[in-house]
Design an enzyme around this catalytic site. Structure first.
Site, PDB file in Angstrom:
ATOM      1  N   CYS A 172       0.922  -1.263   0.106  1.00 12.28           N
ATOM      2  CA  CYS A 172      -0.312  -0.086  -0.198  1.00 12.28           C
ATOM      3  C   CYS A 172       1.238   1.229  -0.001  1.00 12.28           C
ATOM      4  O   CYS A 172       0.246   2.439   0.136  1.00 12.28           O
ATOM      5  CB  CYS A 172      -1.146  -0.198   1.130  1.00 12.28           C
ATOM      6  SG  CYS A 172      -2.084  -1.115   1.023  1.00 12.28           S
TER       7      CYS A 172
ATOM      8  N   HIS B  35      -3.204   7.027   2.435  1.00 11.09           N
ATOM      9  CA  HIS B  35      -3.583   5.696   2.054  1.00 11.09           C
ATOM     10  C   HIS B  35      -5.380   5.592   2.394  1.00 11.09           C
ATOM     11  O   HIS B  35      -5.580   5.840   3.678  1.00 11.09           O
ATOM     12  CB  HIS B  35      -3.254   4.967   2.161  1.00 11.09           C
ATOM     13  CG  HIS B  35      -3.494   3.257   2.141  1.00 11.09           C
ATOM     14  ND1 HIS B  35      -3.814   3.005   1.226  1.00 11.09           N
ATOM     15  CD2 HIS B  35      -3.516   1.824   3.057  1.00 11.09           C
ATOM     16  CE1 HIS B  35      -4.688   1.613   1.080  1.00 11.09           C
ATOM     17  NE2 HIS B  35      -3.913   1.518   2.560  1.00 11.09           N
TER      18      HIS B  35
ATOM     19  N   ASN C 226     -10.303  -0.535   0.166  1.00 10.81           N
ATOM     20  CA  ASN C 226      -9.155   0.065   0.380  1.00 10.81           C
ATOM     21  C   ASN C 226      -8.154  -0.751  -1.088  1.00 10.81           C
ATOM     22  O   ASN C 226      -8.763  -2.189  -1.257  1.00 10.81           O
ATOM     23  CB  ASN C 226      -8.642  -0.502   0.956  1.00 10.81           C
ATOM     24  CG  ASN C 226      -7.218  -1.039   1.532  1.00 10.81           C
ATOM     25  OD1 ASN C 226      -6.472  -0.220   0.408  1.00 10.81           O
ATOM     26  ND2 ASN C 226      -5.974  -0.559   2.536  1.00 10.81           N
TER      27      ASN C 226
HETATM   28  N1  ACO Z   1     -18.549  -8.639  10.235  1.00 10.67           N
HETATM   29  C1  ACO Z   1     -18.889  -8.920  11.273  1.00 10.67           C
HETATM   30  N2  ACO Z   1     -18.471  -8.897  12.565  1.00 10.67           N
HETATM   31  C2  ACO Z   1     -16.670  -9.489  11.919  1.00 10.67           C
HETATM   32  C3  ACO Z   1     -16.189  -8.386  10.894  1.00 10.67           C
HETATM   33  C4  ACO Z   1     -17.320  -8.226   9.635  1.00 10.67           C
HETATM   34  N3  ACO Z   1     -16.685  -8.027   8.496  1.00 10.67           N
HETATM   35  N4  ACO Z   1     -14.895  -8.709  10.902  1.00 10.67           N
HETATM   36  C5  ACO Z   1     -14.360  -9.410  12.217  1.00 10.67           C
HETATM   37  N5  ACO Z   1     -15.510  -9.254  12.724  1.00 10.67           N
HETATM   38  C6  ACO Z   1     -15.967  -9.628  14.149  1.00 10.67           C
HETATM   39  C7  ACO Z   1     -14.741 -10.170  14.544  1.00 10.67           C
HETATM   40  O1  ACO Z   1     -14.344 -11.972  14.472  1.00 10.67           O
HETATM   41  C8  ACO Z   1     -14.581 -10.408  16.022  1.00 10.67           C
HETATM   42  O2  ACO Z   1     -15.584 -11.176  17.086  1.00 10.67           O
HETATM   43  P1  ACO Z   1     -15.307 -12.102  18.009  1.00 10.67           P
HETATM   44  O3  ACO Z   1     -15.431 -10.938  18.960  1.00 10.67           O
HETATM   45  O4  ACO Z   1     -16.549 -12.846  18.460  1.00 10.67           O
HETATM   46  O5  ACO Z   1     -14.532 -12.038  17.442  1.00 10.67           O
HETATM   47  C9  ACO Z   1     -15.665  -9.010  16.167  1.00 10.67           C
HETATM   48  O6  ACO Z   1     -15.699  -8.500  14.741  1.00 10.67           O
HETATM   49  C10 ACO Z   1     -14.492  -7.403  17.158  1.00 10.67           C
HETATM   50  O7  ACO Z   1     -13.010  -8.774  15.486  1.00 10.67           O
HETATM   51  P2  ACO Z   1     -12.193  -7.418  15.613  1.00 10.67           P
HETATM   52  O8  ACO Z   1     -10.438  -7.638  14.651  1.00 10.67           O
HETATM   53  O9  ACO Z   1     -11.581  -7.332  17.033  1.00 10.67           O
HETATM   54  O10 ACO Z   1     -12.340  -6.353  14.924  1.00 10.67           O
HETATM   55  P3  ACO Z   1     -11.676  -4.524  14.970  1.00 10.67           P
HETATM   56  O11 ACO Z   1     -13.080  -3.681  16.084  1.00 10.67           O
HETATM   57  O12 ACO Z   1     -10.128  -4.163  15.756  1.00 10.67           O
HETATM   58  O13 ACO Z   1     -11.687  -4.302  13.712  1.00 10.67           O
HETATM   59  C11 ACO Z   1     -11.089  -4.347  11.446  1.00 10.67           C
HETATM   60  C12 ACO Z   1     -11.493  -4.641  13.135  1.00 10.67           C
HETATM   61  C13 ACO Z   1     -11.261  -3.072  11.495  1.00 10.67           C
HETATM   62  C14 ACO Z   1     -10.041  -4.475  10.277  1.00 10.67           C
HETATM   63  C15 ACO Z   1      -9.636  -2.864  12.957  1.00 10.67           C
HETATM   64  O14 ACO Z   1      -9.069  -4.160  13.336  1.00 10.67           O
HETATM   65  C16 ACO Z   1      -8.402  -2.153  11.711  1.00 10.67           C
HETATM   66  O15 ACO Z   1      -9.332  -0.999  11.217  1.00 10.67           O
HETATM   67  N6  ACO Z   1      -7.682  -2.895  11.359  1.00 10.67           N
HETATM   68  C17 ACO Z   1      -6.951  -1.903  10.514  1.00 10.67           C
HETATM   69  C18 ACO Z   1      -6.867  -3.456   9.153  1.00 10.67           C
HETATM   70  C19 ACO Z   1      -6.955  -2.319   8.315  1.00 10.67           C
HETATM   71  O16 ACO Z   1      -7.571  -1.417   7.750  1.00 10.67           O
HETATM   72  N7  ACO Z   1      -6.568  -3.002   7.277  1.00 10.67           N
HETATM   73  C20 ACO Z   1      -6.801  -2.669   5.881  1.00 10.67           C
HETATM   74  C21 ACO Z   1      -5.576  -3.421   5.334  1.00 10.67           C
HETATM   75  S1  ACO Z   1      -4.089  -3.205   5.539  1.00 10.67           S
HETATM   76  C22 ACO Z   1      -3.899  -1.640   4.958  1.00 10.67           C
HETATM   77  O17 ACO Z   1      -4.147  -1.394   3.785  1.00 10.67           O
HETATM   78  C23 ACO Z   1      -2.210  -0.789   5.667  1.00 10.67           C
END
Ligand code: ACO
Length: 335
Positions: free
Chosen positions: A112, A259, A292
């Site tokens: 990215c 990004h 993204n």
């Molecule tokens: N729909 C519903 N529930 C979901 C989904 C979904 N699509 N995805 C995950 N969950 C659930 C998980 O299974 C988990 O459930 P559990 O508690 O029963 O196990 C719960 O939601 C919480 O999961 P987390 O991973 O803790 O969710 P979080 O609030 O941290 O959000 C996210 C996840 C949005 C990916 C976050 O970690 C984030 O913003 N990370 C940054 C990563 C990113 O944006 N990457 C993009 C690609 S990399 C880049 O470009 C840099």
């Protein structure tokens, strides 16, 4: 060293638009979860378009916008982590399609951060021995090809698309770069290419090489929390470093183009920079429409801003990339 000027921009977005609710056919999720956690409402997925094709269409749009002769391009840089072929490179495929007969062709893979690294490479070529006068930088990603559509934690985040810019050197234009990599955290965002083994391998002398603790053959693996922590740390640091090099404040910037990973990363980083609500308007976001799109996201955003007439010559623009590697790169330059 001198700076750069962006002569033209272009983009290609696949026609097929997928809304958050569409994912409920494949995984247990909801529009509400995706919107509140990421800010994404829709994304576009390729339907037959290859990575090189989307890149070529974005590049063609950039050349046509300012009537730039393809023969004028001395260097074609393509950033991409989802190539169609291991060889030829995506740059060679795009050269062939557009008849860029004088262009050196190089692919770069910094996930990215690729567009920002590419822009910095362009600037270094443009300010070297004079052989390279015009650079076409294309960022193109078909991220859907490495998505597991049964893994709700990754498949809802990404989209496909391409953006392109034509770059020339410019004397006395402000420019500052800040970037780096943290290879030891590379496992947080990995996608392994499937490989064949030679039939001559002796099991007794076989070397066991390091593998990340979590690897999914062919598909993307992401540790969302680690990527979040990393991104929200490096994003403000890069902006502060670039502005510090130029002796300006972050509040002096006219546009911040991050990004387009997810809204929460951007919002947390902007809060860390202490920007007030008025200054937050300088941050350009279109991830609600496209999700993204990897290294293409900043290039697509710049083309949208250019098309909307938001960019004026002399504006101070910051671009900040962060992602797989883990890599990060930021530039402050003059439009
Ligand atoms: N729909 C519903 N529930 C979901 C989904 C979904 N699509 N995805 C995950 N969950 C659930 C998980 O299974 C988990 O459930 P559990 O508690 O029963 O196990 C719960 O939601 C919480 O999961 P987390 O991973 O803790 O969710 P979080 O609030 O941290 O959000 C996210 C996840 C949005 C990916 C976050 O970690 C984030 O913003 N990370 C940054 C990563 C990113 O944006 N990457 C993009 C690609 S990399 C880049 O470009 C840099």
């Amino acid at each position: 060293m001198n700076g750069i000027t962006i002569l033209s921009t272009g983009r290609y977005i696949p026609e097929d638009c997928v809304a958050n609710d569409d994912f409920t056919k494949y995984v247990e999720t909801s529009d509400e979860w995706i919107r509140t956690r990421t800010g994404i409402a829709t994304r576009h997925f390729a339907n037959g378009e290859s990575t090189w094709y989307m890149g070529a269409m974005a590049a063609k749009a950039a050349l046509e916008r300012e009537n730039i002769d393809p023969g004028q391009i001395d260097l074609l840089l393509v950033s991409c982590c989802t190539p169609d072929y291991l060889t030829p490179s995506m740059a060679c495929m795009i050269q062939r399609e557009l008849g860029l007969k004088n262009a050196h062709c190089i692919d770069i893979n910094c996930a990215c951060s690729g567009f920002v690294y590419g822009l910095d490479m362009a600037r270094r070529y443009l300010n070297s021995d004079g052989e390279i006068q015009t650079v076409l930088l294309v960022s193109t990603e078909r991220l859907s090809q490495m998505l597991d559509f049964t893994d709700r934690s990754t498949c809802v985040l990404l989209g496909d698309g391409a953006g392109a810019v034509v770059v020339k050197g410019r004397e006395n234009a402000i420019y500052a770069f800040s970037g780096g990599a943290i290879g030891e955290s590379g496992g947080a965002l990995n996608a392994k290419y499937p490989r064949c083994e030679s039939p001559f391998g002796n099991p007794e002398t076989r070397k066991e090489c390091f593998e990340f603790p979590e690897v999914r053959e062919k598909f993307l693996y992401m540790d969302g929390r680690e990527v979040y922590r990393f991104s929200t740390k490096v994003f403000p640091e890069m902006l502060r470093t670039c502005c510090g090099k130029l002796g300006i404040q972050v509040s002096d910037l006219d546009h911040i183009v991050p990004h387009q990973a997810n809204y929460r990363i951007v919002d947390t980083a902007i809060k860390a920079l202490g920007l007030d609500p008025e200054q937050k308007k300088k941050v350009f976001l279109n991830l609600d429409q496209y999700g993204n799109t990897g290294s293409a996201s900043i290039a697509i955003a710049l083309d949208e801003m250019n098309s909307q007439g938001l960019l004026k010559r002399g504006d101070k623009v910051a671009v900040t990339g962060f992602g797989g590697g883990l890599t990060y790169a930021g530039i402050v330059f003059e439009w």
